[in-house]
Scaffold this motif. Structure first.
Motif, PDB file in Angstrom:
ATOM      1  N   LYS A  48      -0.724  -9.430   8.915  1.00 24.37           N
ATOM      2  CA  LYS A  48      -0.543  -8.653  10.283  1.00 24.37           C
ATOM      3  C   LYS A  48      -0.742  -6.909  10.239  1.00 24.37           C
ATOM      4  O   LYS A  48      -0.593  -5.725  11.358  1.00 24.37           O
ATOM      5  N   ILE A  49      -0.741  -6.777   8.746  1.00 23.70           N
ATOM      6  CA  ILE A  49      -1.702  -5.558   8.528  1.00 23.70           C
ATOM      7  C   ILE A  49      -2.774  -4.991   6.689  1.00 23.70           C
ATOM      8  O   ILE A  49      -2.279  -6.728   6.653  1.00 23.70           O
ATOM      9  N   LYS A  50      -3.682  -4.563   7.469  1.00 20.26           N
ATOM     10  CA  LYS A  50      -4.992  -4.901   6.687  1.00 20.26           C
ATOM     11  C   LYS A  50      -3.946  -4.406   4.997  1.00 20.26           C
ATOM     12  O   LYS A  50      -4.025  -3.218   4.757  1.00 20.26           O
ATOM     13  N   LYS A  51      -4.920  -4.709   4.170  1.00 22.30           N
ATOM     14  CA  LYS A  51      -4.429  -4.121   2.787  1.00 22.30           C
ATOM     15  C   LYS A  51      -5.214  -2.905   2.001  1.00 22.30           C
ATOM     16  O   LYS A  51      -6.815  -3.025   2.701  1.00 22.30           O
ATOM     17  N   GLU A  52      -5.019  -2.243   1.909  1.00 27.68           N
ATOM     18  CA  GLU A  52      -5.200  -1.108   2.155  1.00 27.68           C
ATOM     19  C   GLU A  52      -5.909  -0.392   0.255  1.00 27.68           C
ATOM     20  O   GLU A  52      -5.986  -1.248  -0.772  1.00 27.68           O
ATOM     21  N   LYS A  53      -7.209   0.086   0.255  1.00 27.77           N
ATOM     22  CA  LYS A  53      -7.771   0.819  -1.220  1.00 27.77           C
ATOM     23  C   LYS A  53      -6.233   1.504  -2.177  1.00 27.77           C
ATOM     24  O   LYS A  53      -6.176   2.382  -1.287  1.00 27.77           O
ATOM     25  N   PRO A  54      -5.622   1.329  -2.856  1.00 31.54           N
ATOM     26  CA  PRO A  54      -4.900   2.240  -3.467  1.00 31.54           C
ATOM     27  C   PRO A  54      -5.052   3.760  -3.969  1.00 31.54           C
ATOM     28  O   PRO A  54      -6.291   3.947  -4.249  1.00 31.54           O
ATOM     29  N   LEU A  55      -4.384   4.520  -2.880  1.00 29.44           N
ATOM     30  CA  LEU A  55      -4.742   6.175  -3.431  1.00 29.44           C
ATOM     31  C   LEU A  55      -4.170   6.598  -4.364  1.00 29.44           C
ATOM     32  O   LEU A  55      -3.485   6.112  -5.135  1.00 29.44           O
ATOM     33  N   PRO A  56      -4.650   7.804  -5.235  1.00 27.96           N
ATOM     34  CA  PRO A  56      -4.308   8.145  -6.412  1.00 27.96           C
ATOM     35  C   PRO A  56      -2.946   8.272  -6.602  1.00 27.96           C
ATOM     36  O   PRO A  56      -2.537   9.279  -5.140  1.00 27.96           O
ATOM     37  N   GLU A  57      -2.293   8.450  -7.068  1.00 32.70           N
ATOM     38  CA  GLU A  57      -1.012   8.532  -7.670  1.00 32.70           C
ATOM     39  C   GLU A  57      -0.770  10.571  -7.614  1.00 32.70           C
ATOM     40  O   GLU A  57      -2.030  11.590  -6.955  1.00 32.70           O
ATOM     41  N   ILE A  58       0.341  10.576  -6.960  1.00 36.16           N
ATOM     42  CA  ILE A  58       0.188  12.200  -6.834  1.00 36.16           C
ATOM     43  C   ILE A  58       0.627  13.111  -7.745  1.00 36.16           C
ATOM     44  O   ILE A  58       1.499  12.938  -8.988  1.00 36.16           O
ATOM     45  N   THR A  59      -0.247  14.366  -7.994  1.00 32.91           N
ATOM     46  CA  THR A  59      -0.405  15.310  -8.697  1.00 32.91           C
ATOM     47  C   THR A  59       1.113  15.764  -8.949  1.00 32.91           C
ATOM     48  O   THR A  59       1.224  15.950  -8.002  1.00 32.91           O
ATOM     49  N   GLU A  60       1.117  16.718  -9.344  1.00 30.53           N
ATOM     50  CA  GLU A  60       2.356  17.646  -9.765  1.00 30.53           C
ATOM     51  C   GLU A  60       1.567  19.057  -8.994  1.00 30.53           C
ATOM     52  O   GLU A  60       2.386  19.380  -8.645  1.00 30.53           O
ATOM     53  N   ARG A  75       3.011   9.225  -0.437  1.00 35.98           N
ATOM     54  CA  ARG A  75       2.200   9.095   0.695  1.00 35.98           C
ATOM     55  C   ARG A  75       2.952   8.392   1.708  1.00 35.98           C
ATOM     56  O   ARG A  75       3.256   7.588   1.512  1.00 35.98           O
ATOM     57  N   TYR A  76       1.877   9.219   2.771  1.00 34.54           N
ATOM     58  CA  TYR A  76       2.217   8.318   4.273  1.00 34.54           C
ATOM     59  C   TYR A  76       2.099   7.422   4.242  1.00 34.54           C
ATOM     60  O   TYR A  76       2.157   5.919   4.974  1.00 34.54           O
ATOM     61  N   SER A  77       0.925   6.910   3.252  1.00 28.36           N
ATOM     62  CA  SER A  77       0.055   5.654   3.687  1.00 28.36           C
ATOM     63  C   SER A  77       1.091   4.390   3.087  1.00 28.36           C
ATOM     64  O   SER A  77       1.011   3.264   3.146  1.00 28.36           O
ATOM     65  N   ASN A  78       1.518   5.178   2.405  1.00 24.12           N
ATOM     66  CA  ASN A  78       2.785   3.909   1.610  1.00 24.12           C
ATOM     67  C   ASN A  78       3.914   3.465   2.745  1.00 24.12           C
ATOM     68  O   ASN A  78       4.646   2.193   2.819  1.00 24.12           O
ATOM     69  N   LEU A  79       4.422   4.067   3.198  1.00 24.85           N
ATOM     70  CA  LEU A  79       5.186   4.294   4.439  1.00 24.85           C
ATOM     71  C   LEU A  79       5.210   3.109   5.678  1.00 24.85           C
ATOM     72  O   LEU A  79       5.953   2.878   6.317  1.00 24.85           O
ATOM     73  N   PHE A  80       3.828   3.881   6.337  1.00 28.92           N
ATOM     74  CA  PHE A  80       2.983   3.823   7.155  1.00 28.92           C
ATOM     75  C   PHE A  80       1.451   3.357   7.936  1.00 28.92           C
ATOM     76  O   PHE A  80       1.117   3.352   6.677  1.00 28.92           O
ATOM     77  N   ILE A  82      -1.223   3.448   9.398  1.00 31.51           N
ATOM     78  CA  ILE A  82      -1.783   4.374   9.329  1.00 31.51           C
ATOM     79  C   ILE A  82      -3.328   4.267  10.538  1.00 31.51           C
ATOM     80  O   ILE A  82      -4.116   3.463   9.440  1.00 31.51           O
ATOM     81  N   GLY A  83      -3.278   4.245  11.216  1.00 31.84           N
ATOM     82  CA  GLY A  83      -5.248   3.771  12.274  1.00 31.84           C
ATOM     83  C   GLY A  83      -5.007   5.340  14.022  1.00 31.84           C
ATOM     84  O   GLY A  83      -3.858   5.701  13.883  1.00 31.84           O
ATOM     85  N   SER A  84      -6.006   4.453  14.209  1.00 32.32           N
ATOM     86  CA  SER A  84      -6.095   5.057  15.729  1.00 32.32           C
ATOM     87  C   SER A  84      -6.651   3.702  16.652  1.00 32.32           C
ATOM     88  O   SER A  84      -6.192   2.522  16.600  1.00 32.32           O
ATOM     89  N   ALA A  85      -6.939   3.849  17.649  1.00 37.35           N
ATOM     90  CA  ALA A  85      -6.858   2.932  19.159  1.00 37.35           C
ATOM     91  C   ALA A  85      -8.573   2.633  18.720  1.00 37.35           C
ATOM     92  O   ALA A  85      -9.367   2.922  17.738  1.00 37.35           O
ATOM     93  N   THR A 208      -7.766  13.687  10.369  1.00 34.90           N
ATOM     94  CA  THR A 208      -8.713  12.531   9.651  1.00 34.90           C
ATOM     95  C   THR A 208      -7.692  11.652   9.081  1.00 34.90           C
ATOM     96  O   THR A 208      -6.118  11.926   8.980  1.00 34.90           O
ATOM     97  N   ILE A 209      -8.176  10.221   9.682  1.00 32.76           N
ATOM     98  CA  ILE A 209      -6.579   9.013   9.167  1.00 32.76           C
ATOM     99  C   ILE A 209      -6.852   8.996   7.623  1.00 32.76           C
ATOM    100  O   ILE A 209      -5.856   9.229   7.278  1.00 32.76           O
ATOM    101  N   GLU A 210      -7.942   9.498   6.869  1.00 30.13           N
ATOM    102  CA  GLU A 210      -8.199   9.288   5.672  1.00 30.13           C
ATOM    103  C   GLU A 210      -6.815  10.307   4.897  1.00 30.13           C
ATOM    104  O   GLU A 210      -6.194  10.593   4.511  1.00 30.13           O
ATOM    105  N   LYS A 211      -7.322  11.464   5.969  1.00 29.84           N
ATOM    106  CA  LYS A 211      -6.332  12.759   5.211  1.00 29.84           C
ATOM    107  C   LYS A 211      -5.229  12.953   5.843  1.00 29.84           C
ATOM    108  O   LYS A 211      -3.864  12.731   4.981  1.00 29.84           O
TER     109      LYS A 211
END
Length: 491
Positions: A48-60, A75-80, A82-85, A208-211
């Motif tokens: 139902k959703i695609k697997k994404e590449k892991p994003l880097p750990e949140i730095t201090e 990170r927002y990608s851990n909660l939602f 995110i994409g477009s139409a 952007t989606i990545e941002k």
């Protein structure tokens, strides 16, 4: 503090965990985060959703402020998701069907709840795209991503619609988080600053989606999210009331210098700015001296004899003046003429022809004047030669803008009234100028009642003018010259 600054402060306190207290019985954000990740893995496994590449750990360095121990930076990608139409081409736009939202419609939708849709797509195309990539569901966040960035709309799920790819990002709320909290997080100065970074100075500002996926978010327990939103929504009506009061105050502050100038001018021409002194004589005595000088000029042929002016009636008098002053009509104490109404032949190198457009802030802007021939200028000046100490007053278009002439070059006038003193030692033209600045407000009202803004020479000649003794005129001007600059400093 502006209303927006106050709202920003409240949102910042909210996302720092300082708007409501933390309650141990509500659990921790870490526990909520694990539940979200478990649900995400289930949706990935079912396709139902695609697997994404892991994003880097949140730095201090990314964590710009402290949050409570029971919260968690994510990170927002851990909660939602995110994409477009799917792209909709302009050839697919319709005049009816399923509403199609661009950024501008989403901004209106977020602000008013009514997008006022201008574009639609067919039901068939909507269903096709729904099957291919899904459509926004209730609780999803839609965020403007091009132009006006970071405006958020929470999908209500009441009516189907589609949206423009790249211009709007969809935050698929797959785990049914409390959407209102994340809307306020995105609207907070912390996230708005992040969104604008990298967009400033570019041709088109873009998120952007990545941002969007890399954006970090302070995550509280679910129950605390709801309490934060409840507190914000309790405070928002107070902010609205503050904004209305702020707006009224701002409007007052903007108007105050101008209103003060108008009040001072009114006090001046009403005889209330300086005291009256018996030894300075009366307006009647001054009037008689001007009439004597006027008759002398008429006999010598230097001044044309005018038709008798009508008597001044009590109903005409606009306000009270001191007993030592006298109400007169302009033409009885000043030679009021006008420039040419014809359009002379313009030449590249000749005599400047000043019109109402060239009167700017009490001066003549010769950079914008056109030139007329010496022959035409001479013909105009036979009737309306401008001398040092005369006053110019626009009669057509922009009414008024009086200018006291300090003549440094020859010029002629068009569609312009010319106020010439009959005797400079009997009438202070600075005082006349101040009166005209006040009177032009009423003249503009009269002028705007016609098809084209216009005041006639007859109106100007018959206009009532409060005449003080000459010495008092001088004192009024001196007083205003000391006070009016103070008004300008208030702006």
């Amino acid at each position: 503090m502006t209303p927006q600054e106050l709202k920003n402060s409240i949102l910042q306190l909210a996302i720092q965990g300082k708007l409501v207290e933390q309650r141990t019985e509500e659990g921790t954000a870490e526990e909520l985060y694990r539940q979200i990740q478990a649900e995400k893995q289930t949706l990935i496994q079912t396709g139902k959703i695609k697997k994404e590449k892991p994003l880097p750990e949140i730095t201090e360095e990314e964590k710009l402020f402290d949050i409570p121990e029971s919260w968690k930076w994510v990170r927002y990608s851990n909660l939602f998701d995110i994409g477009s139409a799917i792209r909709i081409h302009q050839t697919d736009w319709k005049t009816e069907g399923i509403p199609f939202f661009r950024g501008r419609e989403l901004v209106r939708l977020a602000k008013t709840g009514d997008p006022d849709a201008e574009i639609f797509i067919s039901r068939e195309l909507y269903e096709t795209n729904k099957a291919k990539g899904g459509v926004p569901q209730k609780g999803d966040l839609l965020v403007t991503a091009v132009g006006t960035l970071g405006k958020v709309y929470i999908v209500q799920g009441t009516h189907p619609f589609y949206y423009k790819d790249a211009y709007i990002l969809r935050y698929n709320n797959f785990s049914k988080l409390f959407s209102e909290y994340f809307k306020y997080v995105i609207e907070s100065p912390f996230i708005q600053d992040y969104i604008s970074q990298g967009s400033m100075g570019t041709t088109v500002a873009q998120l952007t989606i990545e941002k969007a996926k890399r954006m970090i978010c302070p995550l509280p327990p679910l129950a605390e999210q709801k309490r934060i939103v409840a507190k914000i929504e309790e405070l928002l009506p107070l902010i609205d009331r503050y904004e209305r009061a702020w707006t009224r105050l701002e409007d007052f502050n903007k108007r105050f210098p101008t209103d003060m100038q108008k009040s001072l001018l009114q006090l001046a021409i009403s005889g209330k700015l300086v005291e009256q002194r018996p030894e300075e004589g009366t307006g009647e005595e001054l009037y008689q001296k001007i009439q004597t000088e006027k008759q002398s000029l008429i006999r010598s042929g230097k001044l044309k004899k005018d038709k008798p002016l009508p008597e001044i009636t009590e109903d005409e008098i606009p306000f009270d003046i001191p007993e030592s002053w006298k109400w007169v009509r302009f033409a009885s104490v000043i030679d009021v003429r006008d420039g040419t109404h014809d359009t002379p032949k313009y030449v590249s190198d000749g005599i400047p022809l000043v019109t109402s457009k060239n009167l700017v802030d009490g001066t003549i802007d010769f950079k914008t004047t056109k030139n007329t021939s010496l022959e035409d200028a001479t013909a105009i000046n036979l009737r309306s030669r401008v001398d040092d100490g005369d006053i110019l007053f626009a009669m057509i278009g922009t009414i008024g803008n009086p200018v006291l002439v300090k003549k440094e070059r020859e010029f002629s006038i068009k569609n312009m009234a010319l106020f010439k003193p009959i005797e400079a030692s009997l009438l202070d033209m600075q005082y006349v100028l101040l009166f005209l600045r006040k009177a032009q407000v009423d003249m503009k009202k009269i002028a705007n009642a016609s098809v084209q803004s216009f005041v006639s020479l007859t109106l100007l000649r018959n206009y009532l003018f409060p005449l003080p003794p000459f010495a008092e005129q001088k004192r009024i001007v001196a007083k205003l010259e000391s006070l009016l600059p103070l008004c300008s400093r208030l702006q």
